[in-house]
Design a protein around this motif. Sequence first.
Motif, mmCIF file in Angstrom:
data_model
loop_
_atom_site.group_PDB
_atom_site.id
_atom_site.type_symbol
_atom_site.label_atom_id
_atom_site.label_comp_id
_atom_site.label_asym_id
_atom_site.label_seq_id
_atom_site.Cartn_x
_atom_site.Cartn_y
_atom_site.Cartn_z
ATOM 1 N N MET A 83 42.415 36.937 30.673
ATOM 2 C CA MET A 83 41.458 36.294 31.566
ATOM 3 C C MET A 83 42.059 36.040 32.950
ATOM 4 O O MET A 83 41.468 36.367 33.974
ATOM 5 C CB MET A 83 40.985 34.977 30.941
ATOM 6 C CG MET A 83 39.937 34.263 31.770
ATOM 7 S SD MET A 83 38.418 35.228 31.904
ATOM 8 C CE MET A 83 37.443 34.164 32.957
ATOM 9 N N PHE A 84 43.249 35.456 32.979
ATOM 10 C CA PHE A 84 43.799 34.986 34.249
ATOM 11 C C PHE A 84 44.699 36.006 34.957
ATOM 12 O O PHE A 84 45.031 35.827 36.131
ATOM 13 C CB PHE A 84 44.568 33.682 34.027
ATOM 14 C CG PHE A 84 43.705 32.584 33.464
ATOM 15 C CD1 PHE A 84 42.662 32.047 34.208
ATOM 16 C CD2 PHE A 84 43.903 32.114 32.170
ATOM 17 C CE1 PHE A 84 41.862 31.044 33.684
ATOM 18 C CE2 PHE A 84 43.098 31.108 31.640
ATOM 19 C CZ PHE A 84 42.066 30.583 32.396
ATOM 20 N N GLY A 85 45.081 37.077 34.255
ATOM 21 C CA GLY A 85 45.915 38.087 34.900
ATOM 22 C C GLY A 85 45.144 39.277 35.434
ATOM 23 O O GLY A 85 45.714 40.128 36.127
ATOM 24 N N SER A 86 43.850 39.342 35.124
ATOM 25 C CA SER A 86 43.081 40.547 35.449
ATOM 26 C C SER A 86 42.845 40.729 36.948
ATOM 27 O O SER A 86 43.002 41.833 37.476
ATOM 28 C CB SER A 86 41.738 40.507 34.718
ATOM 29 O OG SER A 86 41.023 39.319 35.030
ATOM 30 N N ILE A 87 42.476 39.668 37.650
ATOM 31 C CA ILE A 87 42.169 39.800 39.082
ATOM 32 C C ILE A 87 43.399 40.215 39.894
ATOM 33 O O ILE A 87 43.313 41.145 40.718
ATOM 34 C CB ILE A 87 41.556 38.497 39.638
ATOM 35 C CG1 ILE A 87 40.250 38.170 38.910
ATOM 36 C CG2 ILE A 87 41.306 38.626 41.130
ATOM 37 C CD1 ILE A 87 39.183 39.229 39.041
ATOM 38 N N PRO A 88 44.575 39.564 39.716
ATOM 39 C CA PRO A 88 45.765 40.054 40.437
ATOM 40 C C PRO A 88 46.072 41.515 40.153
ATOM 41 O O PRO A 88 46.464 42.257 41.060
ATOM 42 C CB PRO A 88 46.878 39.134 39.912
ATOM 43 C CG PRO A 88 46.177 37.880 39.516
ATOM 44 C CD PRO A 88 44.859 38.330 38.963
ATOM 45 N N LEU A 89 45.893 41.947 38.909
ATOM 46 C CA LEU A 89 46.142 43.354 38.555
ATOM 47 C C LEU A 89 45.239 44.285 39.350
ATOM 48 O O LEU A 89 45.695 45.262 39.952
ATOM 49 C CB LEU A 89 45.923 43.551 37.052
ATOM 50 C CG LEU A 89 45.817 44.996 36.561
ATOM 51 C CD1 LEU A 89 47.115 45.746 36.818
ATOM 52 C CD2 LEU A 89 45.461 45.027 35.074
#
Length: 515
Positions: A83-89
Amino acid sequence: MNKLSKLSILGYGAGDAANNLAFTTATMFLLVYYTDVAGISAAAAGTLLLVVRVFDAFADVFAGRLVDRSYSKRFGKFRPFIMFGSIPLLLLSVATFSVPQIGETGTLLYAYVTYAALGLAYSLVNIPYGSLAGAMTQDPGDRAKLGSARMVGALLVGSGLGIFVAPLIKPGANLQGLFTTITLVFVVIGAALYFFTFVTAKERVHRSVPKVSFKQSMDTLKTNRPLLMLCLSSFLFLTGYMALSSVQLYYLRDVLGRLDLYAVMSIVQLVMTFVLAAFMPRLVHKFGKKTVYVAAGALSAVGGVIIFFTPATMTWVGFSGLLVSMLGVMAVSIVVWALEADTVEYGEWKTGVRTEGITYALFSFTRKTGQAVGGALAAYALAMGGYKSGAPQTPEAVMGIQFAAGALPAIMVVLAIAVMAKYKLTDAMHAEIVNEIKARRTAEAGSAPQGIAAEAVNARQGNAAGAANAPQGNAAGAANAPQSNAAGADSAPQGNAAETANAPQGNAAGAGGRR
């Protein structure tokens, strides 16, 4: 344990579709982007891919340890990372395909930093995602379905890129604008897919140790021989596959002279993916995962031989070899994830501790090392053949492309099959292991209440004796103290005896599993 719902399987597949908006875009087009848009030489790009992907492999180990040490009572062990690592990736994917022209050194440095950051971000999302499958179910059929869903998600993205993006990569086209646009669009699509996975793919497998220590992780790796063999086989297989994936666009454009066939290949791959996804659970049930892996690998090697030996003028024969090779690759890619999930239970069976994070991390480490070596070897083959961007290719350059697309993958796959032929964790053995783990948990659960009850009885006896002696005063208390201590000493062995009587039951069950 109940079967997985269709929504859970679909949600899991959506996660790998999101992963591949970053991953497949890089594997398919980054080498072309570096050489044809950023102006980086083929040799320098090859070294870049090798160095950064090796770094990325070590990032997987870091991510695996981070996952094993983490646990959220509300969201579980794996889903928070998704959930929380997807946008930076997804944003780093945009940055990777936006190399500024700031001089040769500055351009190369920017490419190194952004691609390394993309790899680290991918590890922090993909390691939890890959580990999640083993925590969703222990059923072989359901795991095959998860592998199929994952493959479908990945191939939908790969096919879309091949059908709609690859034909646009022509000399004179505004490729920078093209890559900037598609990576920005992928930020929006990818975020929605990751959220769908987060909501629908839940952890259901019991774990007795929520947070795993470093020593427990290392013990699992040292005793898990099937995992180590699968890792070695995957390293060899991915070395060959990444070489093919990196140069298949060059093969169609510069060898066969038919870039338009890239879209055709992508459509055929998409159809084959759905067919394989439908039949793979049946094939696994009838023949077993290991047999499917070996047979599919052999098919891929045959395709590689066809690619290498077919003259450039025989377009349809060469193209057919490419399709045969890709069919084998897709079948291996489906079943390999189920094989990896099986090794999690093997490690738990040997050590008593379930370590999805570090298990998947080591597996991903070797796969990414293979990808690093394969991508670098492909780039070096282009450089040794004398590949020149935007110019007609010499016979030596054509041979270099054919070697990278055909001979190298065939050699690596044959070696991968040779390793897998000695793989011992069959489906039948895995079923026995799962049953023994369940029996061990049942024995441990049954012994725990007896020990607790014995301790409670002893505690009540000690409290009653203390209450009776208290009113007699200090002197009496002093006189009675030895009695109280003696009574405590007498009662303590009872509790210890009860615990000791129960302990062998659990230990016996555990010993039965450690072969």
